[in-house]
Design a protein around this motif. Structure first.
Motif, PDB file in Angstrom:
ATOM      1  N   ALA A  83       0.844  -1.197   0.000  1.00  0.00           N
ATOM      2  CA  ALA A  83       0.000   0.000   0.000  1.00  0.00           C
ATOM      3  C   ALA A  83       0.880   1.248   0.000  1.00  0.00           C
ATOM      4  CB  ALA A  83      -0.890   0.007   1.238  1.00  0.00           C
ATOM      5  N   PHE A  84       0.482   2.246  -0.754  1.00  0.00           N
ATOM      6  CA  PHE A  84       1.208   3.507  -0.753  1.00  0.00           C
ATOM      7  C   PHE A  84       0.875   4.237   0.528  1.00  0.00           C
ATOM      8  CE2 PHE A  84       3.089   3.451  -4.789  1.00  0.00           C
ATOM      9  CZ  PHE A  84       2.212   2.780  -5.634  1.00  0.00           C
ATOM     10  N   LEU A  85       1.895   4.657   1.234  1.00  0.00           N
ATOM     11  CA  LEU A  85       1.666   5.231   2.550  1.00  0.00           C
ATOM     12  C   LEU A  85       2.087   6.686   2.678  1.00  0.00           C
ATOM     13  CD1 LEU A  85       2.909   2.225   4.706  1.00  0.00           C
ATOM     14  CD2 LEU A  85       0.581   2.802   4.093  1.00  0.00           C
ATOM     15  N   ALA A  86       3.169   7.082   2.070  1.00  0.00           N
ATOM     16  CA  ALA A  86       3.732   8.400   2.354  1.00  0.00           C
ATOM     17  C   ALA A  86       2.908   9.501   1.700  1.00  0.00           C
ATOM     18  CB  ALA A  86       5.175   8.456   1.866  1.00  0.00           C
ATOM     19  N   HIS A  87       2.345  10.351   2.520  1.00  0.00           N
ATOM     20  CA  HIS A  87       1.617  11.536   2.067  1.00  0.00           C
ATOM     21  C   HIS A  87       0.610  11.158   0.988  1.00  0.00           C
ATOM     22  CE1 HIS A  87       4.344  13.816   4.492  1.00  0.00           C
ATOM     23  NE2 HIS A  87       5.336  13.166   3.936  1.00  0.00           N
ATOM     24  N   ASP A  88      -0.191  10.205   1.296  1.00  0.00           N
ATOM     25  CA  ASP A  88      -1.173   9.656   0.376  1.00  0.00           C
ATOM     26  C   ASP A  88      -2.344  10.623   0.239  1.00  0.00           C
ATOM     27  OD1 ASP A  88      -2.449   7.951  -1.263  1.00  0.00           O
ATOM     28  OD2 ASP A  88      -2.530   6.283   0.148  1.00  0.00           O
ATOM     29  N   LYS A  89      -2.713  10.929  -0.978  1.00  0.00           N
ATOM     30  CA  LYS A  89      -3.808  11.855  -1.242  1.00  0.00           C
ATOM     31  C   LYS A  89      -5.030  11.130  -1.790  1.00  0.00           C
ATOM     32  CE  LYS A  89      -1.347  15.489  -0.319  1.00  0.00           C
ATOM     33  NZ  LYS A  89      -1.497  16.185   0.903  1.00  0.00           N
ATOM     34  N   ARG A  90      -5.142   9.834  -1.523  1.00  0.00           N
ATOM     35  CA  ARG A  90      -6.284   9.065  -2.012  1.00  0.00           C
ATOM     36  C   ARG A  90      -7.572   9.516  -1.347  1.00  0.00           C
ATOM     37  NH1 ARG A  90      -5.552   3.209  -0.635  1.00  0.00           N
ATOM     38  NH2 ARG A  90      -4.493   4.129   1.120  1.00  0.00           N
TER      39      ARG A  90
ATOM     40  N   GLN B   2     -16.387  13.349   4.793  1.00  0.00           N
ATOM     41  CA  GLN B   2     -15.274  14.070   5.406  1.00  0.00           C
ATOM     42  C   GLN B   2     -14.176  13.119   5.885  1.00  0.00           C
ATOM     43  OE1 GLN B   2     -17.047  16.459   8.460  1.00  0.00           O
ATOM     44  NE2 GLN B   2     -18.325  17.572   7.014  1.00  0.00           N
ATOM     45  N   GLU B   3     -14.392  11.841   5.659  1.00  0.00           N
ATOM     46  CA  GLU B   3     -13.419  10.799   6.022  1.00  0.00           C
ATOM     47  C   GLU B   3     -13.045  10.872   7.512  1.00  0.00           C
ATOM     48  OE1 GLU B   3     -10.227  11.106   3.233  1.00  0.00           O
ATOM     49  OE2 GLU B   3     -11.496  10.577   1.545  1.00  0.00           O
ATOM     50  N   LYS B   4     -14.064  10.917   8.347  1.00  0.00           N
ATOM     51  CA  LYS B   4     -13.863  10.977   9.790  1.00  0.00           C
ATOM     52  C   LYS B   4     -14.221   9.627  10.397  1.00  0.00           C
ATOM     53  CE  LYS B   4     -14.657  15.888  10.376  1.00  0.00           C
ATOM     54  NZ  LYS B   4     -15.468  16.892  11.072  1.00  0.00           N
ATOM     55  N   VAL B   5     -13.264   9.027  11.044  1.00  0.00           N
ATOM     56  CA  VAL B   5     -13.433   7.685  11.599  1.00  0.00           C
ATOM     57  C   VAL B   5     -14.463   7.653  12.734  1.00  0.00           C
ATOM     58  CG1 VAL B   5     -12.239   5.804  12.790  1.00  0.00           C
ATOM     59  CG2 VAL B   5     -11.166   6.926  10.836  1.00  0.00           C
ATOM     60  N   PRO B   6     -14.463   8.579  13.701  1.00  0.00           N
ATOM     61  CA  PRO B   6     -15.442   8.471  14.798  1.00  0.00           C
ATOM     62  C   PRO B   6     -16.892   8.559  14.315  1.00  0.00           C
ATOM     63  CG  PRO B   6     -13.703  10.004  15.393  1.00  0.00           C
ATOM     64  CD  PRO B   6     -13.503   9.676  13.952  1.00  0.00           C
ATOM     65  N   GLU B   7     -17.168   9.453  13.378  1.00  0.00           N
ATOM     66  CA  GLU B   7     -18.531   9.585  12.862  1.00  0.00           C
ATOM     67  C   GLU B   7     -18.957   8.327  12.115  1.00  0.00           C
ATOM     68  OE1 GLU B   7     -16.357  11.965  12.921  1.00  0.00           O
ATOM     69  OE2 GLU B   7     -17.332  13.816  13.542  1.00  0.00           O
TER      70      GLU B   7
ATOM     71  N   ALA C 276     -15.535   0.654   4.432  1.00  0.00           N
ATOM     72  CA  ALA C 276     -15.018   2.022   4.417  1.00  0.00           C
ATOM     73  C   ALA C 276     -14.318   2.355   5.736  1.00  0.00           C
ATOM     74  CB  ALA C 276     -16.145   3.010   4.150  1.00  0.00           C
ATOM     75  N   LEU C 277     -14.908   1.940   6.841  1.00  0.00           N
ATOM     76  CA  LEU C 277     -14.314   2.192   8.154  1.00  0.00           C
ATOM     77  C   LEU C 277     -12.980   1.477   8.292  1.00  0.00           C
ATOM     78  CD1 LEU C 277     -14.760   3.523  10.920  1.00  0.00           C
ATOM     79  CD2 LEU C 277     -15.970   1.456  11.611  1.00  0.00           C
ATOM     80  N   ARG C 278     -12.913   0.239   7.850  1.00  0.00           N
ATOM     81  CA  ARG C 278     -11.661  -0.520   7.903  1.00  0.00           C
ATOM     82  C   ARG C 278     -10.575   0.155   7.077  1.00  0.00           C
ATOM     83  NH1 ARG C 278     -11.926  -5.799   4.747  1.00  0.00           N
ATOM     84  NH2 ARG C 278     -11.665  -4.229   3.155  1.00  0.00           N
ATOM     85  N   ASP C 279     -10.938   0.607   5.858  1.00  0.00           N
ATOM     86  CA  ASP C 279      -9.955   1.279   5.007  1.00  0.00           C
ATOM     87  C   ASP C 279      -9.475   2.593   5.608  1.00  0.00           C
ATOM     88  OD1 ASP C 279     -10.208  -0.807   3.244  1.00  0.00           O
ATOM     89  OD2 ASP C 279     -11.508   0.275   1.839  1.00  0.00           O
ATOM     90  N   MET C 280     -10.400   3.366   6.191  1.00  0.00           N
ATOM     91  CA  MET C 280     -10.009   4.638   6.809  1.00  0.00           C
ATOM     92  C   MET C 280      -9.112   4.422   8.015  1.00  0.00           C
ATOM     93  SD  MET C 280     -13.293   7.120   6.629  1.00  0.00           S
ATOM     94  CE  MET C 280     -14.234   7.244   5.136  1.00  0.00           C
ATOM     95  N   VAL C 281      -9.412   3.412   8.808  1.00  0.00           N
ATOM     96  CA  VAL C 281      -8.584   3.128   9.989  1.00  0.00           C
ATOM     97  C   VAL C 281      -7.190   2.685   9.559  1.00  0.00           C
ATOM     98  CG1 VAL C 281      -8.307   1.539  11.935  1.00  0.00           C
ATOM     99  CG2 VAL C 281     -10.479   2.677  11.558  1.00  0.00           C
TER     100      VAL C 281
ATOM    101  N   HIS D 147      -5.660   3.455   6.776  1.00  0.00           N
ATOM    102  CA  HIS D 147      -4.973   4.618   6.219  1.00  0.00           C
ATOM    103  C   HIS D 147      -4.500   5.551   7.340  1.00  0.00           C
ATOM    104  CE1 HIS D 147      -3.968   7.749   3.366  1.00  0.00           C
ATOM    105  NE2 HIS D 147      -4.636   8.597   4.123  1.00  0.00           N
ATOM    106  N   THR D 148      -5.356   5.799   8.318  1.00  0.00           N
ATOM    107  CA  THR D 148      -4.986   6.661   9.436  1.00  0.00           C
ATOM    108  C   THR D 148      -3.834   6.056  10.223  1.00  0.00           C
ATOM    109  OG1 THR D 148      -7.275   7.405   9.588  1.00  0.00           O
ATOM    110  CG2 THR D 148      -5.871   7.840  11.479  1.00  0.00           C
ATOM    111  N   GLU D 149      -3.868   4.752  10.416  1.00  0.00           N
ATOM    112  CA  GLU D 149      -2.795   4.075  11.127  1.00  0.00           C
ATOM    113  C   GLU D 149      -1.474   4.188  10.365  1.00  0.00           C
ATOM    114  OE1 GLU D 149      -1.883  -0.334  12.978  1.00  0.00           O
ATOM    115  OE2 GLU D 149      -3.196  -0.149  11.236  1.00  0.00           O
ATOM    116  N   SER D 150      -1.511   4.009   9.056  1.00  0.00           N
ATOM    117  CA  SER D 150      -0.271   4.110   8.268  1.00  0.00           C
ATOM    118  C   SER D 150       0.265   5.541   8.277  1.00  0.00           C
ATOM    119  CB  SER D 150      -0.505   3.627   6.837  1.00  0.00           C
ATOM    120  OG  SER D 150      -1.391   4.490   6.169  1.00  0.00           O
ATOM    121  N   GLN D 151      -0.620   6.529   8.224  1.00  0.00           N
ATOM    122  CA  GLN D 151      -0.178   7.921   8.290  1.00  0.00           C
ATOM    123  C   GLN D 151       0.437   8.226   9.654  1.00  0.00           C
ATOM    124  OE1 GLN D 151      -0.036  10.145   5.758  1.00  0.00           O
ATOM    125  NE2 GLN D 151      -0.633   8.382   4.532  1.00  0.00           N
TER     126      GLN D 151
END
Length: 184
Positions: A34-41, A109-114, A166-171, A173-177
């Motif tokens: 997975a592309f991780l560095a400064h990912d703009k996906r 808005q790609e917000k994990v808690p919501e 979607a939640l799994r993917d966002m988590v 991505h957030t973890e990798s960032q």
């Protein structure tokens, strides 16, 4: 001669955005596939968003048909089912409004808690309530009710599944960032 502070700040922001972010996105590092560095996906789920959109337009139709059917069968129901059905209708209306708002906010808005709140409301509250109304024959289910309950149950189920993805993917991505920021 110095530039005014506001112009200097805008030029710095512009140069940082145009020059440095492009060089960073071109030199992406690949780790674990997975592309991780400064990912703009874009991490928003199109399937979830389409389902939320159509659910938002379907829910008033469900609500009106539920009110009409409740009014028609109300005299034939026992007192405890009258109370239960009115309570379920009020709860489902409030939960659905909150659930759709959280789904829109979390996904767009790609917000994990919501998005997590949306998913939990879908699985723990809304899905059992719609199944109660769909399968409890003691509440004198009418054909129109059965039809709109099936459609709403399908919406909730597909939103729960696509919301989970979607939640799994966002988590992830957030973890990798987060891990990448540890090295910056």
């Amino acid at each position: 001669m110095e530039l005014p502070e506001t112009i200097r700040r805008r030029l710095e922001d512009f140069s940082r955005t145009v020059l440095f972010d492009q060089s960073r996105t071109q030199s992406l590092t690949k780790e674990n596939g997975a592309f991780l560095a400064h990912d703009k996906r874009v991490l928003s789920s199109l399937h979830l968003q389409m389902s939320l959109y159509f659910n938002m337009w379907f829910f008033p139709l469900w609500w009106i048909s539920e009110i009409v059917m409740l009014q028609l069968k109300y005299p034939a129901l026992p007192d405890y089912y009258k109370f239960i059905l009115v309570t379920v209708l009020i709860l489902m209306t409030l939960i659905e409004a909150i659930r759709l708002f959280l789904g829109y906010a979390g996904n767009l808005q790609e917000k994990v808690p919501e998005l997590a709140g949306f998913w939990l409301l879908s699985i723990l509250l809304q899905f059992p309530l719609i199944l109660f109304q769909l399968f409890n024959e003691a509440i004198l289910i009418q054909p129109l009710e059965r039809g709109v309950h099936i459609v709403l149950a399908i919406f909730i189920l597909t939103q729960a599944l696509s919301g989970f993805v979607a939640l799994r993917d966002m988590v992830r991505h957030t973890e990798s960032q987060f891990h990448l920021r540890q090295f910056d």
